[in-house]
Design an enzyme around this catalytic site. Structure first.
Site, PDB file in Angstrom:
ATOM      1  CG  LEU A  33      -1.883  -1.213   1.298  1.00 16.37           C
ATOM      2  CD1 LEU A  33      -2.777  -1.107   2.526  1.00 16.37           C
ATOM      3  CD2 LEU A  33      -2.727  -1.342   0.025  1.00 16.37           C
ATOM      4  CG  HIS A  37      -3.062   1.252  -2.357  1.00 15.25           C
ATOM      5  ND1 HIS A  37      -1.713   1.077  -2.497  1.00 15.25           N
ATOM      6  CD2 HIS A  37      -3.638   0.498  -3.320  1.00 15.25           C
ATOM      7  CE1 HIS A  37      -1.471   0.253  -3.505  1.00 15.25           C
ATOM      8  NE2 HIS A  37      -2.628  -0.113  -4.026  1.00 15.25           N
ATOM      9  CD  GLN A 156      -8.379  -2.435 -11.652  1.00 12.37           C
ATOM     10  OE1 GLN A 156      -7.606  -3.375 -11.819  1.00 12.37           O
ATOM     11  NE2 GLN A 156      -8.273  -1.606 -10.627  1.00 12.37           N
ATOM     12  CB  VAL A 179      -2.118   9.734  -5.168  1.00 17.82           C
ATOM     13  CG1 VAL A 179      -1.040  10.342  -4.273  1.00 17.82           C
ATOM     14  CG2 VAL A 179      -3.501   9.874  -4.522  1.00 17.82           C
ATOM     15  CG  LEU A 187       2.446   7.310  -5.174  1.00 16.83           C
ATOM     16  CD1 LEU A 187       2.876   8.623  -5.805  1.00 16.83           C
ATOM     17  CD2 LEU A 187       1.700   7.566  -3.873  1.00 16.83           C
TER      18      LEU A 187
HETATM   19  P1  AMP Z   1      -3.710  -2.255  -6.790  1.00 12.83           P
HETATM   20  O1  AMP Z   1      -3.275  -2.581  -5.395  1.00 12.83           O
HETATM   21  O2  AMP Z   1      -2.617  -1.830  -7.707  1.00 12.83           O
HETATM   22  O3  AMP Z   1      -4.610  -3.299  -7.373  1.00 12.83           O
HETATM   23  O4  AMP Z   1      -4.622  -0.954  -6.653  1.00 12.83           O
HETATM   24  C1  AMP Z   1      -5.732  -0.951  -5.788  1.00 12.83           C
HETATM   25  C2  AMP Z   1      -6.527   0.295  -6.045  1.00 12.83           C
HETATM   26  O5  AMP Z   1      -5.722   1.440  -5.798  1.00 12.83           O
HETATM   27  C3  AMP Z   1      -7.011   0.405  -7.504  1.00 12.83           C
HETATM   28  O6  AMP Z   1      -8.346   0.889  -7.513  1.00 12.83           O
HETATM   29  C4  AMP Z   1      -6.055   1.394  -8.087  1.00 12.83           C
HETATM   30  O7  AMP Z   1      -6.594   2.117  -9.185  1.00 12.83           O
HETATM   31  C5  AMP Z   1      -5.808   2.314  -6.905  1.00 12.83           C
HETATM   32  N1  AMP Z   1      -4.554   3.053  -7.093  1.00 12.83           N
HETATM   33  C6  AMP Z   1      -3.344   2.540  -7.369  1.00 12.83           C
HETATM   34  N2  AMP Z   1      -2.441   3.533  -7.546  1.00 12.83           N
HETATM   35  C7  AMP Z   1      -3.116   4.695  -7.380  1.00 12.83           C
HETATM   36  C8  AMP Z   1      -2.754   6.072  -7.459  1.00 12.83           C
HETATM   37  N3  AMP Z   1      -1.509   6.452  -7.738  1.00 12.83           N
HETATM   38  N4  AMP Z   1      -3.719   6.996  -7.241  1.00 12.83           N
HETATM   39  C9  AMP Z   1      -4.999   6.619  -6.966  1.00 12.83           C
HETATM   40  N5  AMP Z   1      -5.405   5.338  -6.889  1.00 12.83           N
HETATM   41  C10 AMP Z   1      -4.477   4.397  -7.094  1.00 12.83           C
END
Ligand code: AMP
Length: 308
Positions: A33, A37, A156, A179, A187
Site C-alpha cells: 500500500l 491506496h 479497470q 495520486v 504512484l
Molecule cells: P492495486 O493494489 O494496484 O490493485 O490498486 C488498488 C486500487 O488502488 C485500484 O483501484 C487502483 O486504481 C488504486 N490506485 C493505485 N495507484 C493509485 C494512485 N496512484 N492513485 C490513486 N489510486 C491508485
C-alpha cells in the site's frame, strides 16, 4: 481494526453492520500500500460508516509468472497503513479461500466485452477477465456497498463499472483521483522495482499526457495529432519502451478521430520501463473538471461524475 481471512467472516461482519443501518465502503487492493491506496481508504472513511480494505494478489489477473512472483508483498506494514488510514476491517484471503480449485482456475469467470478488448486488454490477454472475476467475488462477499477504485487504472475502472451495471450488482462504484509524486509519476506498487535511472526516465509518461493536453489546449482537434504529440514526448527516452499513447472516448475507450466528437476524452499511456510495465492517464482538458462517464444500457453517458 479486525483482520479476517475467510469470506464467511468478512460477509458476516458486513451483514451485521448493514443490519444496524450502516453504510459499507470497500477498497479492493493487492497490498504494497502507498498514498494512492490510502487516498481511497480516506475517501471511503469520509463517506461510509464501515470501511473494509481487501488485500489479495489475484493470480487470475497475472499472465506473466515472473510478474506475480516479483509483486511486492508487505502485509505487516500494510496492516499498519490500513489502521492508520481508518479501516475497520481488513480482508486478507488466501488463494485457496478465493479459488478453492487453484491452481486449476474457477469454472466460472467474468468477461466484460468491449471495454476490456483494447489497450491493457490487448497487451495483457486475460488480465481483465481475472480482474472482473475477482472483483465480482469481492462484491459478492462484501454485499451492498460503495466500492472505491483509483482512476490510475482507468480501463479497470471502466470494466468494473460496466460489470456492476450489466450484472445489476448492488454496488456504487466510486472513481478517485490519481495520486502522484512531486515530479508527476503516478504512484504504483511496481515503482519500487525501478532503478534510479529508470525512475527518472519514468516521468516521461506523465510528460506525454501533459504534451497531449497542451496540444489540445493549443487547438489541436485531431486525435491522431494529439497521439503524435504524446509519442514525441516519450521518443527521446531510451529507457522507456512505449506500448501505446492514445486519445480515447472516456466511456467506450475507442480511439477518437476528432476531440470534439465525444463527450469526454481520456488520454491513456502505457510503457515498459526496465522490468516494469507502467500505465498512466489523464483527462484531455487541462484545468477542466476531470469527469468520468458512466455507461447506461445504450452505452450513452448517464451521468458525469465530478472527481475533483
Ligand atoms: P492495486 O493494489 O494496484 O490493485 O490498486 C488498488 C486500487 O488502488 C485500484 O483501484 C487502483 O486504481 C488504486 N490506485 C493505485 N495507484 C493509485 C494512485 N496512484 N492513485 C490513486 N489510486 C491508485
Amino acid at each position: 481494526m479486525d483482520v479476517v481471512e475467510t469470506a464467511g467472516a468478512c460477509r458476516d461482519a458486513l451483514d451485521r453492520a448493514r443490519a444496524t443501518g450502516r453504510v459499507v465502503g470497500l477498497v479492493p487492493t493487492m497490498g504494497a500500500l502507498h498514498d494512492g491506496h490510502t487516498s481511497l481508504v480516506a475517501r471511503a472513511r469520509a463517506e461510509c460508516d464501515v470501511v473494509v480494505v481487501s488485500i489479495f494478489v489475484n493470480p487470475l489477473q497475472f499472465g506473466d509468472p515472473d510478474d506475480i512472483a516479483r509483486y511486492p508483498r508487505t502485509l505487516e506494514r500494510d496492516l499498519l497503513v490500513c489502521a492508520g488510514a481508518g479501516a475497520d476491517i481488513v480482508f486478507v484471503p488466501s488463494v485457496s479461500e478465493m479459488y478453492p480449485s487453484w491452481p486449476a482456475p474457477p469454472s466460472t469467470t467474468v468477461s466484460v466485452h468491449g471495454v476490456s478488448d483494447r489497450w491493457e486488454g490487448a497487451s495483457r490477454p486475460g488480465h481483465f477477465d481475472g480482474v472482473a472475476t475477482v472483483v465480482s467475488k469481492l462484491f459478492s462477499i462484501a454485499g451492498p456497498c460503495r466500492a472505491y477504485f483509483g482512476l490510475k487504472d482507468f480501463q479497470q475502472l471502466a470494466v468494473v463499472r460496466r460489470m456492476a451495471f450489466d450484472l445489476s450488482l448492488p454496488i456504487e462504484v466510486v472513481g478517485c483521483p490519481i495520486v502522484r509524486e512531486a515530479d508527476g509519476l503516478a504512484l504504483s506498487s511496481r515503482n519500487v522495482r525501478l532503478s534510479a535511472p529508470e525512475r527518472e526516465a519514468a516521468t516521461v509518461l506523465s510528460g506525454a499526457l501533459a504534451a497531449g493536453r497542451a496540444a489540445i489546449a493549443a487547438g489541436e482537434r485531431s486525435g491522431a495529432a494529439v497521439e503524435r504529440a504524446m509519442r514525441v514526448a516519450v521518443a527521446h527516452e531510451p529507457l522507456v519502451w512505449l506500448d501505446y499513447a492514445v486519445a480515447v472516448d472516456a466511456v467506450s475507450l475507442e480511439e477518437v478521430g476528432d476531440i470534439d466528437d465525444v463527450g469526454a476524452v481520456r488520454l491513456l499511456v502505457a510503457a515498459q520501463v526496465g522490468p516494469v510495465r507502467l500505465i498512466d492517464n489523464s483527462a484531455a482538458l487541462a484545468g477542466a473538471d476531470d469527469t468520468l462517464a458512466e455507461p447506461d444500457v445504450t452505452g450513452q453517458v448517464r451521468q458525469l461524475e465530478r472527481i475533483g
